[in-house]
Design a protein around this motif. Structure first.
Motif, PDB file in Angstrom:
ATOM      1  N   THR A 179       0.833  -1.215   0.000  1.00  0.00           N
ATOM      2  CA  THR A 179       0.000   0.000   0.000  1.00  0.00           C
ATOM      3  C   THR A 179       0.864   1.259   0.000  1.00  0.00           C
ATOM      4  O   THR A 179       0.345   2.363   0.110  1.00  0.00           O
ATOM      5  CB  THR A 179      -0.949   0.019   1.216  1.00  0.00           C
TER       6      THR A 179
ATOM      7  N   SER B 182      -1.795  -3.034   4.372  1.00  0.00           N
ATOM      8  CA  SER B 182      -0.642  -2.354   4.999  1.00  0.00           C
ATOM      9  C   SER B 182       0.040  -3.199   6.067  1.00  0.00           C
ATOM     10  O   SER B 182      -0.641  -3.828   6.875  1.00  0.00           O
ATOM     11  CB  SER B 182      -1.103  -1.047   5.647  1.00  0.00           C
TER      12      SER B 182
ATOM     13  N   ARG C 217      -7.164  -3.187   4.368  1.00  0.00           N
ATOM     14  CA  ARG C 217      -5.915  -2.635   3.861  1.00  0.00           C
ATOM     15  C   ARG C 217      -4.832  -3.708   4.013  1.00  0.00           C
ATOM     16  O   ARG C 217      -4.755  -4.383   5.036  1.00  0.00           O
ATOM     17  CB  ARG C 217      -5.493  -1.382   4.668  1.00  0.00           C
TER      18      ARG C 217
ATOM     19  N   GLU D  67       6.608  -0.755   1.314  1.00  0.00           N
ATOM     20  CA  GLU D  67       6.124  -2.142   1.363  1.00  0.00           C
ATOM     21  C   GLU D  67       6.441  -2.875   0.059  1.00  0.00           C
ATOM     22  O   GLU D  67       6.809  -4.057   0.074  1.00  0.00           O
ATOM     23  CB  GLU D  67       4.620  -2.165   1.637  1.00  0.00           C
TER      24      GLU D  67
END
Ligand SMILES: Cc1cc2nc3c(=O)[nH]c(=O)nc-3n(C[C@H](O)[C@H](O)[C@H](O)COP(=O)(O)O)c2cc1C
Length: 356
Positions: free
Chosen positions: A159, A188, A186, A163
Motif C-alpha cells: 500500500t 498495509s 488494507r 512495502e
C-alpha cells in the motif's frame, strides 16, 4: 496496448485482469468463472482451517482447469492481548446488540483460534497450487523458498513504496499495489498508525518506478477507463474486487448487495471496528457506535473473533447495520450479473478504448 505481457506470461493467463480475493464473498464459482473467461480468479483462504481451505481449492479445481490464485493472510499474531480491554469491548458489544435486537454470543479466550498461512502451506503443496497471493505482510523466507522450489508464483500486496520494496526484496514475483480507494481490508504492514493512505493514481507509478517485478493495480477499478489509466501509469495488470460484490456467484446476502447498490462515492470509510484492522466499507450503525464508544479496539484478529458471531447473526437476520459491508469507493458500479458477464463486459470496455 498489448494484452499479453510479462504478467500474463508469469501467470499463464490470457488477460491481465485478476478477480480480487474477497474472503466471505468470493466463492469457487466466482473464481472459476473468471479463470474460465481468461482472467485470473483468486480464492481467499486467509485464516481458514486447512481442511476447509482444501475443500474450497478442490471445489475450484473441479470447476476450472485454468490457473487461479489462492490468497493468504500473512500477518503476525499479536504477542500480547489486553484481555481487560477485550472484556470491556465485549460488554459494550453485548449491550449494543441488545439495543438493536441482534443475537449476541459471548466469546472466551479459549475460543480464540486462528490458522496462520504456515498452517495452510501443506495443503497448498498437496493440492499443487501454482499461484499464491497474500496480504497483511511478508511471507517468511522458508515459506518463500518452499513455494518457489515448486515453481509457485507469488503476488504480495503493497500500500506504499516501502512495502513494495520489502516485498520485492523478499522474493515475490509480482506486486499488487492497493490504492486507498479499495474495498475491504488494507494490506498495509509497515505501519497501521498512521496508515498509508495513498490513492492509486499516485501509488501505481511510484511503485512501478521503485521495483522491477510486474505491478498489478488494485483499488477503484470498475471499467475499461480504469484499466487503461492503470496501464498508462505503468501497471501490467489490474485486480478488481468490488465490481463482483453483487454478482450471482457472490456470497453476499441481499441486505449487503442492496447497501452496495445504493452506496455513493462518499458512503464508505475506513474502520477498525469490525476486525481490529483497517478496512473500507459502507458506513453503518455498528461502525459509528463502536467508534463513538471511545473504547480501545483490540488488534486483529481478536476484534474479528469478537464480532464474528454478531456478523453471522446479522447476516441471517438481514440486518445491514451490523454487517461488515466491505466495498470500495466505486462499489455502486457493481452489477447484479454473472461473474462471467461482468468480466466479459470489463474486458470489452477496455478493448473498445484500446482500439478507439
Ligand atoms: C469484500 C472484500 C473482501 C476482501 N478480502 C480480501 C482478502 O481476503 N484478501 C485480499 O488479499 N484482499 C481482499 N480484499 C481486497 C482486494 O484484494 C482488492 O485490493 C480490492 O478489492 C480492490 O479494490 P476494489 O474493491 O475497489 O476493486 C477484499 C476486498 C473486498 C471488497
Amino acid at each position: 496496448m498489448e494484452l499479453t505481457n510479462q504478467l500474463t506470461q508469469q501467470l499463464a493467463v490470457r488477460y491481465p485482469i485478476i478477480q480480487a480475493p474477497m474472503l466471505g464473498i468470493t466463492t469457487p464459482e466466482m473464481v472459476a468463472a473468471v479463470s474460465n473467461a481468461g482472467g485470473l480468479g483468486s480464492l481467499p483462504i486467509g485464516g481458514l482451517a486447512p481442511e476447509k481451505a482444501r475443500q474450497l481449492i478442490r471445489k475450484t479445481k473441479s470447476l476450472t482447469g485454468k490457473p487461479f490464485a489462492v490468497n493468504l493472510f500473512a500477518h503476525t499474531l499479536p504477542t500480547e492481548v489486553d484481555w481487560d480491554s477485550v472484556e470491556k469491548m465485549q460488554h459494550f458489544l453485548e449491550e449494543l446488540c441488545a439495543k438493536y435486537g441482534v443475537t449476541f454470543s459471548r466469546f472466551s479466550e479459549e475460543d480464540f483460534t486462528f490458522y496462520t498461512y504456515q498452517d495452510q502451506l501443506e495443503v497448498l503443496q498437496e493440492e499443487e497450487v501454482g499461484i499464491v497471493s497474500f496480504t497483511f505482510g511478508l511471507l517468511d523466507s522458508l515459506s518463500i523458498a518452499l513455494l518457489h522450489k515448486r515453481d509457485v508464483k507469488l503476488i504480495g500486496t503493497a500500500t506504499c513504496v516501502e512495502e513494495a520494496i520489502l516485498l520485492e526484496e523478499s522474493g515475490v514475483d509480482m506486486i499488487s499495489a492497493q490504492g486507498i480507494e479499495a474495498g475491504g481490508h488494507r494490506g498495509s504492514f509497515t505501519s497501521n498508525h498512521p496508515l498509508p493512505m495513498i490513492g492509486s493514481m499516485t501509488l501505481i507509478p511510484q511503485v512501478v518506478q521503485s521495483v522491477k517485478v510486474p505491478v498489478v493495480a488494485a483499488g477503484g477499478i470498475s471499467d475499461g477507463m480504469g484499466i487503461k489509466a492503470a496501464f498508462s501509469l505503468g501497471a501490467q495488470g489490474v485486480q478488481v474486487g468490488s465490481l463482483f460484490l453483487r454478482s450471482h456467484e457472490s456470497a453476499a446476502n441481499e441486505a449487503y448487495k442492496e447497501s452496495i447498490l445504493h452506496s455513493k462515492d462518499t458512503d464508505t470509510a475506513l474502520t477498525r471496528s469490525f476486525s481490529g484492522r483497517w478496512a473500507r466499507g459502507v458506513v453503518n450503525q455498528f461502525m459509528k457506535s463502536v467508534e463513538a464508544s471511545g473504547l480501545s479496539i483490540p488488534p486483529y484478529p481478536v476484534q474479528n473473533s469478537l464480532t464474528a458471531a454478531i456478523r453471522a447473526s446479522a447476516k441471517k437476520q438481514g440486518k445491514k447495520d451490523f454487517l461488515s459491508l466491505w466495498g470500495g469507493q466505486a462499489a455502486s458500479k457493481a452489477p447484479a450479473k454473472s461473474s462471467r458477464e461482468i468480466f466479459d463486459e470489463l474486458l470489452s470496455s477496455f478493448r473498445i478504448l484500446l482500439n478507439g
